[in-house]
Design a protein around this motif. Structure first.
Motif, PDB file in Angstrom:
ATOM      1  N   ALA A 257      53.861  14.241  24.816  1.00 39.71           N
ATOM      2  CA  ALA A 257      52.533  14.418  24.212  1.00 39.71           C
ATOM      3  C   ALA A 257      52.552  14.040  22.740  1.00 39.71           C
ATOM      4  CB  ALA A 257      52.065  15.857  24.381  1.00 39.71           C
ATOM      5  N   MET A 258      53.611  14.372  22.036  1.00 39.55           N
ATOM      6  CA  MET A 258      53.691  14.116  20.607  1.00 39.55           C
ATOM      7  C   MET A 258      54.143  12.701  20.271  1.00 39.55           C
ATOM      8  SD  MET A 258      52.666  16.934  19.201  1.00 39.55           S
ATOM      9  CE  MET A 258      51.557  17.080  20.613  1.00 39.55           C
ATOM     10  N   ALA A 259      54.664  11.957  21.250  1.00 34.16           N
ATOM     11  CA  ALA A 259      55.132  10.596  21.002  1.00 34.16           C
ATOM     12  C   ALA A 259      53.946   9.663  20.766  1.00 34.16           C
ATOM     13  CB  ALA A 259      55.954  10.106  22.192  1.00 34.16           C
ATOM     14  N   PRO A 260      54.142   8.599  19.981  1.00 28.33           N
ATOM     15  CA  PRO A 260      53.051   7.644  19.745  1.00 28.33           C
ATOM     16  C   PRO A 260      52.608   6.989  21.057  1.00 28.33           C
ATOM     17  CG  PRO A 260      54.865   7.276  18.212  1.00 28.33           C
ATOM     18  CD  PRO A 260      55.356   8.245  19.244  1.00 28.33           C
ATOM     19  N   PRO A 261      51.353   6.539  21.134  1.00 30.90           N
ATOM     20  CA  PRO A 261      50.897   5.818  22.318  1.00 30.90           C
ATOM     21  C   PRO A 261      51.603   4.479  22.447  1.00 30.90           C
ATOM     22  CG  PRO A 261      49.249   5.712  20.587  1.00 30.90           C
ATOM     23  CD  PRO A 261      50.307   6.660  20.117  1.00 30.90           C
ATOM     24  N   ALA A 262      51.353   3.790  23.563  1.00 33.59           N
ATOM     25  CA  ALA A 262      52.070   2.548  23.852  1.00 33.59           C
ATOM     26  C   ALA A 262      51.931   1.528  22.731  1.00 33.59           C
ATOM     27  CB  ALA A 262      51.557   1.959  25.166  1.00 33.59           C
ATOM     28  N   SER A 263      50.723   1.390  22.185  1.00 37.82           N
ATOM     29  CA  SER A 263      50.508   0.395  21.140  1.00 37.82           C
ATOM     30  C   SER A 263      51.313   0.709  19.892  1.00 37.82           C
ATOM     31  CB  SER A 263      49.018   0.305  20.793  1.00 37.82           C
ATOM     32  OG  SER A 263      48.553   1.547  20.285  1.00 37.82           O
ATOM     33  N   GLY A 264      51.525   2.011  19.634  1.00 38.71           N
ATOM     34  CA  GLY A 264      52.288   2.415  18.467  1.00 38.71           C
ATOM     35  C   GLY A 264      53.777   2.205  18.633  1.00 38.71           C
ATOM     36  N   ARG A 265      54.230   2.034  19.874  1.00 38.85           N
ATOM     37  CA  ARG A 265      55.644   1.783  20.141  1.00 38.85           C
ATOM     38  C   ARG A 265      55.919   0.298  20.350  1.00 38.85           C
ATOM     39  NH1 ARG A 265      54.524   6.166  23.602  1.00 38.85           N
ATOM     40  NH2 ARG A 265      54.699   4.857  25.459  1.00 38.85           N
ATOM     41  N   GLY A 266      54.941  -0.531  20.011  1.00 36.55           N
ATOM     42  CA  GLY A 266      55.134  -1.969  20.135  1.00 36.55           C
ATOM     43  C   GLY A 266      54.961  -2.495  21.545  1.00 36.55           C
ATOM     44  N   GLN A 267      54.515  -1.682  22.475  1.00 34.53           N
ATOM     45  CA  GLN A 267      54.317  -2.126  23.848  1.00 34.53           C
ATOM     46  C   GLN A 267      52.931  -2.763  23.993  1.00 34.53           C
ATOM     47  OE1 GLN A 267      55.011   1.138  26.511  1.00 34.53           O
ATOM     48  NE2 GLN A 267      56.974   1.668  25.606  1.00 34.53           N
ATOM     49  N   ARG A 268      52.849  -3.719  24.912  1.00 31.49           N
ATOM     50  CA  ARG A 268      51.575  -4.387  25.156  1.00 31.49           C
ATOM     51  C   ARG A 268      50.615  -3.423  25.843  1.00 31.49           C
ATOM     52  NH1 ARG A 268      48.967  -7.094  29.138  1.00 31.49           N
ATOM     53  NH2 ARG A 268      47.689  -8.872  28.521  1.00 31.49           N
ATOM     54  N   VAL A 269      49.381  -3.367  25.362  1.00 31.27           N
ATOM     55  CA  VAL A 269      48.370  -2.499  25.956  1.00 31.27           C
ATOM     56  C   VAL A 269      47.776  -3.194  27.174  1.00 31.27           C
ATOM     57  CG1 VAL A 269      46.183  -1.330  25.575  1.00 31.27           C
ATOM     58  CG2 VAL A 269      47.868  -1.448  23.731  1.00 31.27           C
ATOM     59  N   VAL A 270      47.639  -2.472  28.269  1.00 32.50           N
ATOM     60  CA  VAL A 270      47.120  -3.029  29.514  1.00 32.50           C
ATOM     61  C   VAL A 270      45.596  -3.088  29.449  1.00 32.50           C
ATOM     62  CG1 VAL A 270      47.004  -2.744  32.022  1.00 32.50           C
ATOM     63  CG2 VAL A 270      49.090  -2.131  30.780  1.00 32.50           C
ATOM     64  N   GLN A 271      45.050  -4.256  29.743  1.00 31.54           N
ATOM     65  CA  GLN A 271      43.611  -4.468  29.665  1.00 31.54           C
ATOM     66  C   GLN A 271      42.981  -4.423  31.056  1.00 31.54           C
ATOM     67  OE1 GLN A 271      43.467  -8.251  27.488  1.00 31.54           O
ATOM     68  NE2 GLN A 271      42.944  -7.108  25.633  1.00 31.54           N
ATOM     69  N   VAL A 272      41.851  -3.720  31.139  1.00 30.80           N
ATOM     70  CA  VAL A 272      41.164  -3.520  32.423  1.00 30.80           C
ATOM     71  C   VAL A 272      39.679  -3.806  32.242  1.00 30.80           C
ATOM     72  CG1 VAL A 272      40.653  -1.862  34.270  1.00 30.80           C
ATOM     73  CG2 VAL A 272      42.822  -1.714  33.032  1.00 30.80           C
ATOM     74  N   GLU A 273      39.073  -4.442  33.234  1.00 29.37           N
ATOM     75  CA  GLU A 273      37.621  -4.556  33.286  1.00 29.37           C
ATOM     76  C   GLU A 273      37.116  -3.741  34.473  1.00 29.37           C
ATOM     77  OE1 GLU A 273      36.562  -8.654  33.690  1.00 29.37           O
ATOM     78  OE2 GLU A 273      37.286  -8.822  35.760  1.00 29.37           O
ATOM     79  N   VAL A 274      35.963  -3.134  34.324  1.00 35.20           N
ATOM     80  CA  VAL A 274      35.387  -2.278  35.362  1.00 35.20           C
ATOM     81  C   VAL A 274      34.142  -2.947  35.914  1.00 35.20           C
ATOM     82  CG1 VAL A 274      34.365  -0.032  35.879  1.00 35.20           C
ATOM     83  CG2 VAL A 274      36.288  -0.184  34.274  1.00 35.20           C
TER      84      VAL A 274
END
Length: 369
Positions: A257-274
């Protein structure tokens, strides 16, 4: 990290001594920036320094009555650090009246209701003294009174679900603050704010945090909960119904919970369209809000093409299964393998397309993760 404890009292006003039935740990990472919200259930059986084991929502009262250093705020801060290992730098506490005034001053909030909710509330403004409320899934604009009711309702749900709704309202309030561009006006409204919120934040602290918030992407707000997976029900020696934590399971939950989100760890953010293939326009936006909670970037919400769709489908445009979030989407929508359509595309614009069908149940996603 800057850790703020947000408390909601069970009393009308903050000058009345009461239990803190809303407990949310807000951890701010200024560098990314990102925010993690961790809700603690009021019946969490905690070790309270100088007192012993009891429900965590009693710590504030014991601190005030027992003259603990720093009073109620001092003791609940110490209790959070002892049980969760999270040092608390500031706190903010609000009562019913203050909460209503704040939401009304913002012009109300838009909340994505995921689960049907019905309840009856005491209402002095009603001729009968009470009001029946029914919320169906969709986007609802709530004034202060209705936002309080939505966040507090327990008639047909649990404390765990109430924690989810509390975070929904907090996130919606933040979005409204940004929409109204209130941050530059904080010095002017500080006096009024101090009348409704008890806090050890000063105006300089609040402006600093607000400036961080102005740069924050909603995708970088994590919502986490101390829920059924890490606590069990028990009857305490005093006869109270409490939730006893399994600390071996609680520790990794807090760390994540306290760890940075994916974007903050340099990971690519997954993009979704609805694509919304249901009969109700608002459900596409409800689905989008839940996807953002789970760390996805929603690039668009639009009516479904080529429908109707009796079943919800997931179109996978990715070219590798390594590290794929597809299992998360399958859990969110309770899908079968036959509901996943693989269309690997090298030069894709989005990673996934979620097509909401007639069987889409937005409430299912609240229980999936």
């Amino acid at each position: 990290m800057i850790n703020l404890l947000v408390l909601g009292t069970d009393q009308q006003a903050i000058n009345s001594l009461g239990r803190t039935d809303v407990i949310v740990i807000v951890s701010v990472n200024p560098d990314i920036p990102s925010v993690s919200l961790l809700s603690v259930p009021r019946d969490f059986y905690a070790w309270i320094p100088t007192h012993g084991y009891d429900k965590i929502n009693t710590a504030f009262v014991y601190g005030e009555r027992g003259k603990y250093p720093g009073g109620g705020p001092g003791l609940i801060k110490a209790t959070i650090e002892y049980n969760f290992g999270i040092p608390i730098h500031y706190y903010a506490r609000v009562g019913f009246d203050g909460f209503i005034k704040i939401v009304d001053a913002l012009g109300g909030v838009d909340v994505a209701v995921e689960c049907p909710l019905s309840d009856t509330f005491p209402d002095p403004s009603s001729p009968t003294g009470q009001t029946d409320v029914d919320w169906m899934p969709g986007i609802h604009h709530l004034d202060g009174k209705h936002a309080l009711w939505y966040a507090r309702s327990r008639w047909s749900t649990s404390d765990f679900d109430r924690n989810r709704r509390q975070q929904q309202v907090l996130r919606s309030m933040y979005q409204q603050v940004l929409t109204l561009d209130i941050i530059p006006k904080i010095p002017q409204v500080w006096g009024a704010l101090k009348e409704t919120v008890a806090t050890d934040l000063g105006p300089t602290d609040l402006i600093y945090l607000a400036n961080i918030g102005s740069k924050l992407d909603m995708m970088n707000i994590k919502s986490r909960f101390v829920g059924r997976s890490v606590v069990r029900s028990w009857t305490a020696p005093n006869g109270g119904a409490v939730l006893v934590p399994d600390y071996a399971l609680l520790r990794p939950l807090v760390e994540e919970a306290m760890a940075p989100p994916a974007s903050g760890r340099g990971q690519r953010v997954v993009q979704v369209e609805v694509w919304n293939g249901t009969r109700y326009d608002g459900l596409g936006y409800v689905a989008a809000e839940r996807l953002r909670w789970e760390g996805f970037q929603v690039v668009s919400v639009s009516p479904a093409e080529g429908g109707p769709y009796p079943r919800t489908q997931i179109v996978d445009f990715t070219t590798t299964s390594k590290g794929s979030p597809l299992p998360v989407l399958i859990r969110l929508y309770r899908r079968q393998p036959s509901d996943v359509v693989a269309q690997p595309t090298e030069d894709r614009q989005v990673d996934f397309r979620v097509i909401l069908g007639a069987d889409y149940d937005p409430c299912a996603a609240t229980k999936a993760n």
